[in-house]
Motif scaffolding. Structure first.
Motif, PDB file in Angstrom:
ATOM      1  N   PRO A  72       0.880  -1.351   0.101  1.00 38.10           N
ATOM      2  CA  PRO A  72       0.033   0.081   0.032  1.00 38.10           C
ATOM      3  C   PRO A  72       0.893   1.223   0.160  1.00 38.10           C
ATOM      4  CG  PRO A  72      -0.689  -1.571   1.463  1.00 38.10           C
ATOM      5  CD  PRO A  72       0.534  -2.304   1.076  1.00 38.10           C
ATOM      6  N   ALA A  73       1.880   1.267   0.790  1.00 41.06           N
ATOM      7  CA  ALA A  73       2.700   2.439   0.913  1.00 41.06           C
ATOM      8  C   ALA A  73       3.657   2.644  -0.506  1.00 41.06           C
ATOM      9  CB  ALA A  73       3.836   2.525   1.949  1.00 41.06           C
ATOM     10  N   ALA A  74       3.852   1.514  -1.160  1.00 46.38           N
ATOM     11  CA  ALA A  74       4.767   1.714  -2.416  1.00 46.38           C
ATOM     12  C   ALA A  74       4.095   2.046  -3.518  1.00 46.38           C
ATOM     13  CB  ALA A  74       5.127  -0.164  -2.660  1.00 46.38           C
ATOM     14  N   TYR A  75       2.809   1.452  -3.660  1.00 46.95           N
ATOM     15  CA  TYR A  75       1.992   2.251  -4.701  1.00 46.95           C
ATOM     16  C   TYR A  75       1.417   3.450  -4.365  1.00 46.95           C
ATOM     17  CZ  TYR A  75       2.217  -2.597  -6.871  1.00 46.95           C
ATOM     18  OH  TYR A  75       2.552  -3.596  -7.621  1.00 46.95           O
ATOM     19  N   GLY A  76       1.010   3.746  -3.200  1.00 46.28           N
ATOM     20  CA  GLY A  76       0.691   5.221  -2.803  1.00 46.28           C
ATOM     21  C   GLY A  76       1.838   5.933  -3.244  1.00 46.28           C
ATOM     22  N   GLY A  77       2.958   5.910  -2.948  1.00 44.54           N
ATOM     23  CA  GLY A  77       4.338   6.471  -3.386  1.00 44.54           C
ATOM     24  C   GLY A  77       4.333   6.626  -4.904  1.00 44.54           C
ATOM     25  N   ALA A  78       4.281   5.499  -5.543  1.00 41.19           N
ATOM     26  CA  ALA A  78       4.408   5.538  -6.762  1.00 41.19           C
ATOM     27  C   ALA A  78       3.627   6.518  -7.707  1.00 41.19           C
ATOM     28  CB  ALA A  78       4.168   4.138  -7.235  1.00 41.19           C
ATOM     29  N   VAL A  79       2.292   6.580  -7.377  1.00 43.16           N
ATOM     30  CA  VAL A  79       1.360   7.471  -8.037  1.00 43.16           C
ATOM     31  C   VAL A  79       1.938   8.711  -8.029  1.00 43.16           C
ATOM     32  CG1 VAL A  79      -0.091   8.026  -6.185  1.00 43.16           C
ATOM     33  CG2 VAL A  79      -0.754   7.668  -8.682  1.00 43.16           C
ATOM     34  N   VAL A  80       2.647   9.317  -6.943  1.00 43.01           N
ATOM     35  CA  VAL A  80       3.015  10.664  -6.888  1.00 43.01           C
ATOM     36  C   VAL A  80       3.815  11.134  -8.063  1.00 43.01           C
ATOM     37  CG1 VAL A  80       4.551  12.165  -5.418  1.00 43.01           C
ATOM     38  CG2 VAL A  80       2.991  10.569  -4.415  1.00 43.01           C
ATOM     39  N   PHE A  81       4.759  10.069  -8.483  1.00 43.20           N
ATOM     40  CA  PHE A  81       5.670  10.435  -9.605  1.00 43.20           C
ATOM     41  C   PHE A  81       4.883  11.120 -10.824  1.00 43.20           C
ATOM     42  CE2 PHE A  81       8.098   7.734  -7.254  1.00 43.20           C
ATOM     43  CZ  PHE A  81       9.293   7.862  -7.160  1.00 43.20           C
ATOM     44  N   ASP A  82       3.583  10.481 -11.221  1.00 43.81           N
ATOM     45  CA  ASP A  82       3.035  10.969 -12.261  1.00 43.81           C
ATOM     46  C   ASP A  82       2.076  12.358 -11.805  1.00 43.81           C
ATOM     47  OD1 ASP A  82       4.031   9.587 -14.359  1.00 43.81           O
ATOM     48  OD2 ASP A  82       2.297   7.968 -13.979  1.00 43.81           O
ATOM     49  N   LEU A  83       1.581  12.205 -10.765  1.00 44.84           N
ATOM     50  CA  LEU A  83       0.765  13.311 -10.154  1.00 44.84           C
ATOM     51  C   LEU A  83       1.359  14.562 -10.344  1.00 44.84           C
ATOM     52  CD1 LEU A  83      -1.553  11.639  -7.332  1.00 44.84           C
ATOM     53  CD2 LEU A  83      -1.903  12.048  -9.717  1.00 44.84           C
ATOM     54  N   VAL A  84       2.519  14.394  -9.772  1.00 43.61           N
ATOM     55  CA  VAL A  84       3.443  15.929  -9.848  1.00 43.61           C
ATOM     56  C   VAL A  84       3.516  16.610 -11.221  1.00 43.61           C
ATOM     57  CG1 VAL A  84       5.817  16.885  -9.278  1.00 43.61           C
ATOM     58  CG2 VAL A  84       4.577  15.362  -7.706  1.00 43.61           C
ATOM     59  N   TRP A  85       3.964  15.664 -12.092  1.00 43.98           N
ATOM     60  CA  TRP A  85       4.047  16.491 -13.529  1.00 43.98           C
ATOM     61  C   TRP A  85       2.896  16.878 -14.218  1.00 43.98           C
ATOM     62  CZ3 TRP A  85       2.189  14.259 -17.837  1.00 43.98           C
ATOM     63  CH2 TRP A  85       2.040  12.815 -17.948  1.00 43.98           C
ATOM     64  N   ILE A  86       1.764  15.916 -13.647  1.00 39.41           N
ATOM     65  CA  ILE A  86       0.463  16.460 -14.364  1.00 39.41           C
ATOM     66  C   ILE A  86      -0.227  17.672 -13.756  1.00 39.41           C
ATOM     67  CG2 ILE A  86      -1.909  15.552 -14.115  1.00 39.41           C
ATOM     68  CD1 ILE A  86      -0.998  12.663 -14.618  1.00 39.41           C
ATOM     69  N   ALA A  87       0.086  17.792 -12.495  1.00 37.02           N
ATOM     70  CA  ALA A  87      -0.153  19.041 -11.813  1.00 37.02           C
ATOM     71  C   ALA A  87       0.392  20.087 -12.327  1.00 37.02           C
ATOM     72  CB  ALA A  87       0.180  18.966 -10.099  1.00 37.02           C
ATOM     73  N   CYS A  88       1.996  20.052 -12.344  1.00 43.18           N
ATOM     74  CA  CYS A  88       2.600  21.170 -12.991  1.00 43.18           C
ATOM     75  C   CYS A  88       2.113  21.548 -14.539  1.00 43.18           C
ATOM     76  CB  CYS A  88       4.013  20.868 -13.166  1.00 43.18           C
ATOM     77  SG  CYS A  88       4.890  20.564 -11.460  1.00 43.18           S
ATOM     78  N   MET A  89       1.827  20.450 -15.213  1.00 45.69           N
ATOM     79  CA  MET A  89       1.355  20.808 -16.589  1.00 45.69           C
ATOM     80  C   MET A  89       0.013  21.629 -16.477  1.00 45.69           C
ATOM     81  SD  MET A  89       0.509  17.978 -19.433  1.00 45.69           S
ATOM     82  CE  MET A  89      -0.626  16.919 -18.612  1.00 45.69           C
ATOM     83  N   ALA A  90      -0.801  21.157 -15.341  1.00 46.26           N
ATOM     84  CA  ALA A  90      -2.070  21.912 -15.151  1.00 46.26           C
ATOM     85  C   ALA A  90      -1.989  23.388 -14.930  1.00 46.26           C
ATOM     86  CB  ALA A  90      -3.094  21.261 -14.225  1.00 46.26           C
ATOM     87  N   ILE A  91      -1.002  23.689 -14.119  1.00 51.69           N
ATOM     88  CA  ILE A  91      -0.640  25.053 -13.528  1.00 51.69           C
ATOM     89  C   ILE A  91      -0.159  25.747 -14.858  1.00 51.69           C
ATOM     90  CG2 ILE A  91       0.977  26.526 -12.211  1.00 51.69           C
ATOM     91  CD1 ILE A  91       0.677  23.924 -10.146  1.00 51.69           C
ATOM     92  N   GLU A  92       0.786  25.116 -15.707  1.00 53.48           N
ATOM     93  CA  GLU A  92       1.166  25.764 -16.966  1.00 53.48           C
ATOM     94  C   GLU A  92       0.172  26.149 -17.700  1.00 53.48           C
ATOM     95  OE1 GLU A  92       3.891  24.417 -20.735  1.00 53.48           O
ATOM     96  OE2 GLU A  92       3.691  23.237 -19.001  1.00 53.48           O
ATOM     97  N   TRP A  93      -0.788  25.368 -17.977  1.00 54.28           N
ATOM     98  CA  TRP A  93      -2.152  25.557 -18.787  1.00 54.28           C
ATOM     99  C   TRP A  93      -2.754  27.081 -18.111  1.00 54.28           C
ATOM    100  CZ3 TRP A  93      -4.868  25.715 -22.929  1.00 54.28           C
ATOM    101  CH2 TRP A  93      -6.192  25.828 -22.787  1.00 54.28           C
ATOM    102  N   LEU A  94      -2.919  26.907 -16.935  1.00 53.66           N
ATOM    103  CA  LEU A  94      -3.612  28.144 -16.311  1.00 53.66           C
ATOM    104  C   LEU A  94      -2.750  29.349 -16.449  1.00 53.66           C
ATOM    105  CD1 LEU A  94      -4.844  26.377 -12.836  1.00 53.66           C
ATOM    106  CD2 LEU A  94      -6.165  27.085 -15.034  1.00 53.66           C
ATOM    107  N   SER A  95      -1.528  29.232 -16.834  1.00 53.09           N
ATOM    108  CA  SER A  95      -0.587  30.509 -16.953  1.00 53.09           C
ATOM    109  C   SER A  95      -0.344  30.700 -18.227  1.00 53.09           C
ATOM    110  CB  SER A  95       0.755  30.528 -16.016  1.00 53.09           C
ATOM    111  OG  SER A  95       0.537  30.172 -14.475  1.00 53.09           O
ATOM    112  N   ARG A  96      -1.079  30.164 -19.238  1.00 53.64           N
ATOM    113  CA  ARG A  96      -0.914  30.114 -20.700  1.00 53.64           C
ATOM    114  C   ARG A  96      -0.847  31.663 -21.065  1.00 53.64           C
ATOM    115  NH1 ARG A  96      -5.819  28.521 -19.530  1.00 53.64           N
ATOM    116  NH2 ARG A  96      -7.654  29.281 -20.642  1.00 53.64           N
TER     117      ARG A  96
END
Length: 278
Positions: A72-96
């Motif tokens: 549970p801890a391993a897969y919970g930490g694994a999803v963070v890797f993708d969520l970070v760059w997805i969130a950054c991409m969303a903020i980049e869109w908001l600052s377009r």
């Protein structure tokens, strides 16, 4: 041209009174917007690719981390890797509309994507399947690249003057919003300061060098007298004329009027004389 029935309200007057009556009319329908349909389809494909990328990288990185921690801890930490760059991409869109503000989330998103791809490749290397690890890492890169293309296509091209105009508009609106919490803090501090001053004044400690005032105030009917301007006898008569007949009350008034507390015997003697005269 294609038409479709729609309901419209038209005025109808009877006996001098007008009402809006629903009427079925045929209206022309606009032609199908194929560009919008294609864009929606591409956006759906990009969302599907992104979901597949998150599932793949989470499974790969989660299996890598599960070698040292519980699943549970391993897969919970694994999803963070993708969520970070997805969130950054969303903020980049908001600052377009502001290239300077969009630069930071863009760089952060690329860095986070690189870390995620390296983790997926490392899982393949640990499992003696380096080729599969590299291919799996490319999946995240393709998802990021596709979304970058989609968002760039939907971002309107603005000339430098328009970009500067929008930047100043956003800066002005941001300044207005920033003033509100600042004013709220100022008002809160002013209220706290006023409460502190009132508390100090009520406790009598606002000026520690000032002696405490006498709580026994003279009668309101007695006129204030400057200390030292009258004799004890005159002060007793003024107190008597003002309605004070109690010895202690008269003595306190005489003390305030003359600046010196009289002896009780003196006050009694003058009061007796006044009673006899009355």
């Amino acid at each position: 041209m294609k038409t479709r029935p729609t309901t419209q309200y038209v005025p109808h007057t009877l006996d001098g009174k007008t009402r809006m009556i629903p009427v079925e009319v045929d209206t022309s329908t606009p032609p199908r917007d194929w560009d919008h349909l294609v864009l929606n389809g591409v956006t759906g494909i990009a969302a599907l690719v992104l979901t597949a990328s998150v599932v793949w990288s989470t499974a790969s990185i989660g299996d890598l981390l599960a070698r040292v921690v519980i699943k549970p801890a391993a897969y919970g930490g694994a999803v963070v890797f993708d969520l970070v760059w997805i969130a950054c991409m969303a903020i980049e869109w908001l600052s377009r509309y502001d290239a300077e503000r969009a630069a930071l989330p863009r760089r952060a998103g690329h860095a986070a994507l690189g870390v995620a791809m390296a983790a997926v490749a490392a899982h393949g290397y640990i499992a003696d399947q380096l080729v599969i690890g590299v291919v799996g890492a490319v999946v995240s890169g393709l998802a990021k690249g596709l979304w970058t293309v989609v968002l760039a296509h939907q971002t309107p091209a603005l000339d430098p003057r328009t970009r500067e105009f929008l930047r100043q508009e956003l800066a002005e609106a941001g300044a207005t919003m920033a003033v509100i919490p600042a004013r709220r803090r100022v008002q809160r501090m002013q209220h706290l300061a006023a409460a502190e001053r009132k508390a100090l004044a009520d406790s009598g400690s606002a000026n520690p060098d000032r002696p405490d005032e006498d709580t026994d105030e003279p009668d309101d009917n007695v006129l204030p007298i400057n200390p030292g301007a009258l004799t004890t006898k005159d002060a007793v008569r003024i107190a008597w004329d003002s309605g004070l007949q109690d010895r202690d009350a008269v003595a306190r008034y005489v003390g305030k009027a003359t600046g010196k507390m009289p002896s009780p015997e003196t006050v009694d003697r003058y009061l007796r004389a006044l009673r006899v005269g009355a």
